[in-house]
Design an enzyme around this catalytic site. Structure first.
Site, PDB file in Angstrom:
ATOM      1  N   THR A 152       0.887  -1.165   0.000  1.00 41.42           N
ATOM      2  CA  THR A 152       0.000   0.000   0.000  1.00 41.42           C
ATOM      3  C   THR A 152       0.916   1.204   0.000  1.00 41.42           C
ATOM      4  O   THR A 152       2.097   1.058   0.285  1.00 41.42           O
ATOM      5  CB  THR A 152      -0.841  -0.063   1.297  1.00 41.42           C
ATOM      6  OG1 THR A 152      -1.829  -1.070   1.151  1.00 41.42           O
ATOM      7  CG2 THR A 152      -1.517   1.234   1.662  1.00 41.42           C
ATOM      8  N   ARG A 156     -14.856  -6.500   0.452  1.00 41.10           N
ATOM      9  CA  ARG A 156     -13.953  -6.272   1.596  1.00 41.10           C
ATOM     10  C   ARG A 156     -13.266  -4.896   1.516  1.00 41.10           C
ATOM     11  O   ARG A 156     -12.781  -4.482   0.478  1.00 41.10           O
ATOM     12  CB  ARG A 156     -12.895  -7.374   1.601  1.00 41.10           C
ATOM     13  CG  ARG A 156     -11.871  -7.293   2.739  1.00 41.10           C
ATOM     14  CD  ARG A 156     -10.612  -6.599   2.332  1.00 41.10           C
ATOM     15  NE  ARG A 156      -9.609  -6.643   3.405  1.00 41.10           N
ATOM     16  CZ  ARG A 156      -8.531  -5.875   3.423  1.00 41.10           C
ATOM     17  NH1 ARG A 156      -8.307  -5.032   2.460  1.00 41.10           N
ATOM     18  NH2 ARG A 156      -7.666  -5.960   4.408  1.00 41.10           N
ATOM     19  N   VAL A 157     -13.251  -4.207   2.640  1.00 40.93           N
ATOM     20  CA  VAL A 157     -12.523  -2.943   2.756  1.00 40.93           C
ATOM     21  C   VAL A 157     -11.564  -3.073   3.936  1.00 40.93           C
ATOM     22  O   VAL A 157     -11.932  -3.608   4.986  1.00 40.93           O
ATOM     23  CB  VAL A 157     -13.498  -1.762   2.997  1.00 40.93           C
ATOM     24  CG1 VAL A 157     -12.732  -0.469   3.242  1.00 40.93           C
ATOM     25  CG2 VAL A 157     -14.442  -1.595   1.805  1.00 40.93           C
ATOM     26  N   ASP A 213      -8.151  -1.242   6.279  1.00 38.80           N
ATOM     27  CA  ASP A 213      -7.975  -0.112   7.200  1.00 38.80           C
ATOM     28  C   ASP A 213      -7.660   1.205   6.505  1.00 38.80           C
ATOM     29  O   ASP A 213      -7.920   2.278   7.062  1.00 38.80           O
ATOM     30  CB  ASP A 213      -6.826  -0.418   8.169  1.00 38.80           C
ATOM     31  CG  ASP A 213      -5.528  -0.662   7.400  1.00 38.80           C
ATOM     32  OD1 ASP A 213      -5.535  -1.491   6.456  1.00 38.80           O
ATOM     33  OD2 ASP A 213      -4.518  -0.022   7.724  1.00 38.80           O
ATOM     34  N   GLY A 226      -0.427  -2.940   6.039  1.00 37.32           N
ATOM     35  CA  GLY A 226      -0.351  -4.267   6.644  1.00 37.32           C
ATOM     36  C   GLY A 226      -1.705  -4.935   6.609  1.00 37.32           C
ATOM     37  O   GLY A 226      -2.562  -4.567   5.814  1.00 37.32           O
TER      38      GLY A 226
HETATM   39  N1  ASP Z   1      -3.650  -2.322   4.768  1.00 40.37           N
HETATM   40  C1  ASP Z   1      -4.092  -2.661   3.440  1.00 40.37           C
HETATM   41  C2  ASP Z   1      -5.442  -3.326   3.530  1.00 40.37           C
HETATM   42  O1  ASP Z   1      -5.655  -4.122   4.430  1.00 40.37           O
HETATM   43  C3  ASP Z   1      -3.160  -3.537   2.711  1.00 40.37           C
HETATM   44  C4  ASP Z   1      -1.697  -3.228   2.864  1.00 40.37           C
HETATM   45  O2  ASP Z   1      -1.323  -2.271   3.474  1.00 40.37           O
HETATM   46  O3  ASP Z   1      -0.883  -3.981   2.356  1.00 40.37           O
HETATM   47  O4  ASP Z   1      -6.256  -3.107   2.657  1.00 40.37           O
END
Ligand code: ASP
Length: 333
Positions: free
Chosen positions: A197, A225-226, A228, A249
């Site tokens: 991200t 799905r969403v 954070d 993450g």
């Molecule tokens: N945090 C992001 C999510 O869960 C994914 C990521 O940061 O890799 O959508």
């Protein structure tokens, strides 16, 4: 892995991430390593140019994130990962620490730069979070650049989806219409797991701070799905009384820990130095819950920090009077 806190007399500062995950030295070939560092540096310099010229923190955040969104190496904008049904559904958020105004979009499929859509929600709508078709329609009505969904097709991400669906025992959807077989950049991209991200936090010369995050979410996500990233307080938060934070993450863990807001609260209410606050939430709380990821953060008094419990996090930092530092692996300062 903790970073050192910086010189707190800095006039302006900016920290960014391009995702956390399994990123070991042995995984990246020298040209891949160079490609990632090059884009991280370009994005950091773009944000720094805004701040150096006296620009506002949200402008620096948006400018830097747009560069990362436009590059297919990162899981945001152009390089967004695929959902289980072979679509790209993008999420983004931005927050202005001076006003506590915030804007976010989730599940958009046609906005070229979701961070700019989030900014438009913040500044030109009475709302904080818009989703799906409505969010796309709002962005279009605001005159933001639209693209055909095939713009987001990146061969490497498609292959990551195929591998993920095979692991999940799910059917592989037909390749989307208009998908190109262009391998440019695909060879340079590294599959950092399901994720990756981008996020930027900035402090401007007026000591105002802001945070922004943009993502395609997780490879093979289903059912709308969403994560954070677009949720204020979870993956993104900024308040001049404490800190600006952007996370990357496993979103399900970041949501339940209110990671970004928890860090800000430790700074505001407990008076913790920024590095101690990010380490407490990432190295202790996130790790204890079994989640993986990392954050970047800045404070109005010029502290900068990052912390992650994965083997790597694409990241960069730059401040007034301090050289640009770009890092990927855990053992880098
Ligand atoms: N945090 C992001 C999510 O869960 C994914 C990521 O940061 O890799 O959508």
């Amino acid at each position: 892995m903790a970073a050192t806190a910086s010189d707190i007399s800095a006039q302006w500062s900016l920290v960014l991430h391009g995702g956390s995950g399994v990123i070991d030295r042995a995984d990246l070939k020298p040209d891949q390593d160079r490609a990632y560092r090059g884009v991280l540096a370009k994005a950091a310099e773009a944000g720094a140019a805004v701040l150096r010229a006296g620009g506002a923190a949200p402008d620096a955040v948006e400018a830097a994130i747009r560069i990362l969104e436009d590059d297919p190496l990162f899981n945001a904008g152009r390089g967004a990962v695929f959902t289980a049904d072979g679509r790209n559904e993008l999420d983004a958020a931005i927050m202005d620490g001076a006003t506590l105004e915030a804007g976010a979009v989730a599940g958009v499929t046609r906005v070229k730069n979701p961070i700019s859509a989030a900014r438009a929600v913040m500044e030109r709508s009475p709302h904080v979070l818009l989703i799906g078709e409505g969010a796309d329609a709002f962005a279009a009505a605001e005159g933001l650049a639209r693209v055909d969904p095939s713009y987001f097709f990146v061969e490497r991400r498609w292959r990551a989806l195929e591998r993920q669906l095979a692991r999940d025992g799910l059917p592989i959807p037909a390749r989307p219409a208009g998908a190109s077989r262009d391998e440019t950049h695909a060879a340079l991209a590294h599959d950092e797991g399901k994720r990756g991200t981008v996020g930027v936090v900035a402090r401007d010369v007026r000591a105002d701070i802001a945070a922004g995050t943009s993502t395609g979410g997780t490879t093979g996500k289903r059912w709308g799905r969403v994560g954070d990233s677009p949720l204020i307080g979870a993956g993104t938060y900024a308040d001049n009384r404490s800190a600006a934070v952007s996370g990357t993450g496993e979103g399900e863990y970041f949501i339940r820990l209110s990671v970004a807001r928890a860090i800000a609260a430790l700074v505001e209410l407990k008076g913790l130095p920024l590095q101690a606050a990010v380490d407490q939430v990432i190295q202790r709380d996130l790790t204890a819950l079994g989640g993986q990821g990392g954050v970047i953060a800045v404070t109005p008094d010029g502290q900068m920090a990052w912390s992650f419990n994965t083997s790597g996090m694409y990241r960069a930092r730059i401040a007034d009077g301090e050289p640009l530092a770009v890092a990927i692996y855990k053992d880098e300062p």
